[in-house]
Scaffold this active site. Structure first.
Site, PDB file in Angstrom:
ATOM      1  N   LYS A 175       3.010   6.652  -6.849  1.00 40.34           N
ATOM      2  CA  LYS A 175       3.516   5.718  -6.024  1.00 40.34           C
ATOM      3  C   LYS A 175       3.410   4.442  -6.722  1.00 40.34           C
ATOM      4  O   LYS A 175       1.890   3.465  -6.922  1.00 40.34           O
ATOM      5  CB  LYS A 175       2.392   6.149  -4.684  1.00 40.34           C
ATOM      6  CG  LYS A 175       2.808   4.388  -3.887  1.00 40.34           C
ATOM      7  CD  LYS A 175       2.191   4.280  -2.976  1.00 40.34           C
ATOM      8  CE  LYS A 175       1.447   3.286  -4.186  1.00 40.34           C
ATOM      9  NZ  LYS A 175       2.035   2.429  -3.791  1.00 40.34           N
ATOM     10  N   CYS A 282      -3.731  -6.854 -17.268  1.00 36.49           N
ATOM     11  CA  CYS A 282      -6.100  -6.816 -16.904  1.00 36.49           C
ATOM     12  C   CYS A 282      -6.831  -6.922 -17.926  1.00 36.49           C
ATOM     13  O   CYS A 282      -7.579  -7.950 -17.906  1.00 36.49           O
ATOM     14  CB  CYS A 282      -6.101  -5.574 -16.143  1.00 36.49           C
ATOM     15  SG  CYS A 282      -5.514  -4.336 -18.005  1.00 36.49           S
TER      16      CYS A 282
HETATM   17  P1  NAD Z   1      -3.259  -4.034  -5.795  1.00 36.87           P
HETATM   18  O1  NAD Z   1      -4.816  -3.063  -5.839  1.00 36.87           O
HETATM   19  O2  NAD Z   1      -3.387  -5.166  -4.247  1.00 36.87           O
HETATM   20  O3  NAD Z   1      -2.679  -2.475  -5.726  1.00 36.87           O
HETATM   21  C1  NAD Z   1      -2.746  -1.629  -6.296  1.00 36.87           C
HETATM   22  C2  NAD Z   1      -1.708  -0.223  -6.027  1.00 36.87           C
HETATM   23  O4  NAD Z   1      -2.481   0.396  -4.884  1.00 36.87           O
HETATM   24  C3  NAD Z   1      -0.658  -0.604  -5.245  1.00 36.87           C
HETATM   25  O5  NAD Z   1       0.664   0.481  -5.634  1.00 36.87           O
HETATM   26  C4  NAD Z   1      -0.475  -1.203  -4.318  1.00 36.87           C
HETATM   27  O6  NAD Z   1       0.230  -0.283  -2.954  1.00 36.87           O
HETATM   28  C5  NAD Z   1      -1.641   0.341  -2.839  1.00 36.87           C
HETATM   29  N1  NAD Z   1      -2.766   0.455  -2.627  1.00 36.87           N
HETATM   30  C6  NAD Z   1      -2.739  -0.985  -1.559  1.00 36.87           C
HETATM   31  N2  NAD Z   1      -3.540  -0.543  -0.684  1.00 36.87           N
HETATM   32  C7  NAD Z   1      -4.097   0.906  -0.757  1.00 36.87           C
HETATM   33  C8  NAD Z   1      -4.958   1.388  -0.140  1.00 36.87           C
HETATM   34  N3  NAD Z   1      -5.870   0.667   1.109  1.00 36.87           N
HETATM   35  N4  NAD Z   1      -5.071   2.761  -0.819  1.00 36.87           N
HETATM   36  C9  NAD Z   1      -4.460   3.023  -2.019  1.00 36.87           C
HETATM   37  N5  NAD Z   1      -3.138   2.574  -2.441  1.00 36.87           N
HETATM   38  C10 NAD Z   1      -3.951   1.339  -1.982  1.00 36.87           C
HETATM   39  O7  NAD Z   1      -3.228  -4.452  -6.658  1.00 36.87           O
HETATM   40  P2  NAD Z   1      -2.566  -5.444  -7.410  1.00 36.87           P
HETATM   41  O8  NAD Z   1      -2.037  -6.585  -7.091  1.00 36.87           O
HETATM   42  O9  NAD Z   1      -0.852  -4.727  -7.260  1.00 36.87           O
HETATM   43  O10 NAD Z   1      -2.616  -5.095  -9.167  1.00 36.87           O
HETATM   44  C11 NAD Z   1      -3.110  -6.474 -10.326  1.00 36.87           C
HETATM   45  C12 NAD Z   1      -5.072  -5.665  -9.861  1.00 36.87           C
HETATM   46  O11 NAD Z   1      -4.731  -4.409 -10.427  1.00 36.87           O
HETATM   47  C13 NAD Z   1      -5.909  -6.581 -10.931  1.00 36.87           C
HETATM   48  O12 NAD Z   1      -6.906  -6.694 -10.504  1.00 36.87           O
HETATM   49  C14 NAD Z   1      -5.530  -6.355 -11.895  1.00 36.87           C
HETATM   50  O13 NAD Z   1      -6.667  -6.597 -13.297  1.00 36.87           O
HETATM   51  C15 NAD Z   1      -5.478  -4.398 -11.450  1.00 36.87           C
HETATM   52  N6  NAD Z   1      -5.072  -4.023 -13.189  1.00 36.87           N
HETATM   53  C16 NAD Z   1      -6.453  -3.071 -13.568  1.00 36.87           C
HETATM   54  C17 NAD Z   1      -5.311  -2.420 -14.791  1.00 36.87           C
HETATM   55  C18 NAD Z   1      -6.124  -2.157 -15.929  1.00 36.87           C
HETATM   56  O14 NAD Z   1      -6.082  -0.465 -16.475  1.00 36.87           O
HETATM   57  N7  NAD Z   1      -7.697  -1.632 -15.065  1.00 36.87           N
HETATM   58  C19 NAD Z   1      -4.356  -2.484 -15.214  1.00 36.87           C
HETATM   59  C20 NAD Z   1      -3.307  -3.858 -14.333  1.00 36.87           C
HETATM   60  C21 NAD Z   1      -3.803  -4.590 -13.212  1.00 36.87           C
END
Ligand code: NAD
Length: 479
Positions: A175, A282
């Site tokens: 997803k 990230c």
């Molecule tokens: P986000 O948490 O808003 O969303 C991530 C995913 O979760 C999306 O697919 C979203 O649709 C889904 N989602 C949203 N609400 C949810 C819920 N309640 N339950 C389950 N899934 C849900 O994050 P984002 O804005 O897409 O990404 C940015 C963040 O991701 C930043 O904090 C970044 O640092 C982090 N990130 C971490 C890594 C890593 O490897 N540690 C890599 C890339 C990005």
């Protein structure tokens, strides 16, 4: 299928090896223009149930398949990605906003990760093999895996999850983020005929799909990458039925620059450490601690690089930096910039964007030595803004770098690598680099400490996250 210019793109969910369209759709926006790129199918609750049912039905045969056959299929998936590199990269450019060469490298990374993962061996440990007992511990797949990914590297993030989950014998429902579903939906189509039906499903949706997935009783494992805030919700939801979780979460990576560096040599590396993909990585450098002896010279070089960088629409011209990838993230970045302005912190270059123009552009911005307690230092900006922070005493720099809730990556920049290594040993982070940053390898695990996550991705340790140990113990002698 490649896109015929002028014809509307039709994307489908992949469920049980079949294309599934119809029903509601949601708009995917090009962040460089604010215009709609395509309508994506919006997975309903019933369609999610169908995907889980298909994945569950496919699991026993997939898990029983010889590992050699699963390896072969991973390599064919990589070959299919290679055949569609340009098309997939084109979708990433349109939906995510990164420059085309960066998108091409992202897609190539998926093929590389699949191939390298295919070569990994699941360990089998013989605990005892004698007249009394034969005992062996093997790693078994978990069942159905949900792979939930963010928008910054829509294809890249899938590569850390799909290959290892499948190689270990699990089936998958992928997803992607609602901001960037297109390349993932296309991957589902590209892989559809290669794998047994139901082994690899791809769903996309706006609204509540993420929480439906994490709350669904049919998933045995949630492999999640995204923000720390959402990660906490994922864990709480998974806890209700003890579904396994891997959480790859936010970061606020520090880089520490020692006084003996060659400023001209490290400046471009540090610039791209912070600003590649418009800071939306990230493991990007999000706080730069610079020794006072080299602070002014380094700041000057970084300003020069920022002012040289070509910022613009990546689908129209050659650019170095695209827009911020969506309105929500743009508003986060603008709110941090506004806070800097209101508190009187100095922008060495860049600053608050002017309104208008359609796309969500922010020029690369350097903030001159804001206080440690400021939002731009304490919060994850995930955008093209970097605070430069002056230090005199190394212990102070280490203490400031280690402060805060995140501990994803960190780097140290030193003329003398051994001195750099000594500092690196004191940093709290999942990965610490010396004189480089963000180097990832399919065979090397990475992950976050503290609030940056639980578990790792890549390498053998990343593969094991998709398994559980089972010990088989056979008594040979009578008591
Ligand atoms: P986000 O948490 O808003 O969303 C991530 C995913 O979760 C999306 O697919 C979203 O649709 C889904 N989602 C949203 N609400 C949810 C819920 N309640 N339950 C389950 N899934 C849900 O994050 P984002 O804005 O897409 O990404 C940015 C963040 O991701 C930043 O904090 C970044 O640092 C982090 N990130 C971490 C890594 C890593 O490897 N540690 C890599 C890339 C990005």
């Amino acid at each position: 299928m490649s896109h015929n210019p002028g014809a509307p793109w039709a994307f489908t969910l992949t469920i049980g090896g079949r294309p599934v369209a119809g029903g509601p759709t949601f708009d995917v926006i090009n962040p460089a223009t604010g215009r709609v790129v395509a309508a994506a199918p919006d997975c309903t609750r019933e369609q999610l149930d169908e995907a889980v049912t298909a994945a569950r039905a496919a699991f026993p045969a997939w898990a029983a398949l010889a590992v050699a056959e699963r390896r072969r299929l991973l390599v064919s998936m990589a070959d299919a990605v290679d055949e569609h590199t340009q098309e997939l990269a084109g979708l990433v450019v349109l939906e995510q906003g990164k420059p085309r060469p960066v998108a091409v490298a992202e897609v190539a990374g998926l093929a590389l990760w699949l191939r390298q993962t295919a070569g990994l061996e699941l360990p089998e440990t013989v605990n005892q093999d004698d007249g009394e007992r034969w005992s062996v511990t093997r790693r078994l797949p978990l069942g159905v895996v949900a792979a939930i990914t963010p928008w910054n590297y829509p294809v890249g993030q899938a590569s850390f999850k799909v290959g290892p989950a499948l190689l270990a014998g699990n089936t998958v429902v992928l997803k992607p983020s609602a901001f960037t579903p297109l390349a993932n939906l296309r991957l589902g189509e590209v892989w559809r005929d290669l794998l047994p039906a139901g082994v690899m499903n791809v769903v996309a949706g706006s609204g509540s799909l993420g929480s439906w997935v994490t709350g669904h009783p049919g998933f045995d494992k949630i492999s999640f990458t995204g923000s720390t805030q959402t990660g906490r919700k994922v864990m709480a939801s998974a806890a209700q039925r003890l579904a396994r979780v891997t959480l790859e979460l936010g970061g606020n990576d520090a880089a520490i620059v020692l006084p003996d560096v060659d400023v001209k040599e490290v400046a471009p590396q540090l610039f791209w450490a912070a600003f590649a993909n418009s800071g939306q990585i990230c493991l990007a450098t999000k706080r730069l601690y610079v020794h006072e002896d080299v602070y002014d010279d380094l700041a000057c070089e970084l300003v020069r690089l920022a002012e040289q960088a070509r910022v613009g629409d990546p689908s129209e011209s050659e650019v170095d930096l695209g827009p911020v990838s969506n309105r929500r993230q743009y508003e986060t970045v603008v709110s941090l910039l506004r806070d800097c302005r209101d508190r009187g912190y100095r922008f060495l270059t860049g600053g608050l964007p002017e309104d208008g123009g359609g796309g969500w552009f922010v020029a690369p911005t350097l903030v001159d030595d804001p206080p440690e307690s400021s939002r731009i230092v304490r919060e994850e900006q995930f955008g093209p803004v970097l605070p430069l922070l002056k230090y005199r005493d190394m212990d102070d720099a280490v203490q400031r770098a280690n402060a805060g809730e995140y501990a994803l990556g960190a780097s140290v920049w030193a003329g003398d690598p051994e001195a750099g290594q000594e500092v690196a040993a004191q940093l709290e982070a999942g990965t610490v680099w010396v004189n480089e940053v963000m180097h990832l390898d399919p065979l090397v695990p990475f992950g976050g400490r503290k609030q940056s996550g639980i578990g790792v991705e890549s390498g053998l340790a990343g593969l094991l996250e998709f398994t559980e140990p089972q010990t088989l113990s056979v008594r040979r002698s009578r008591r």
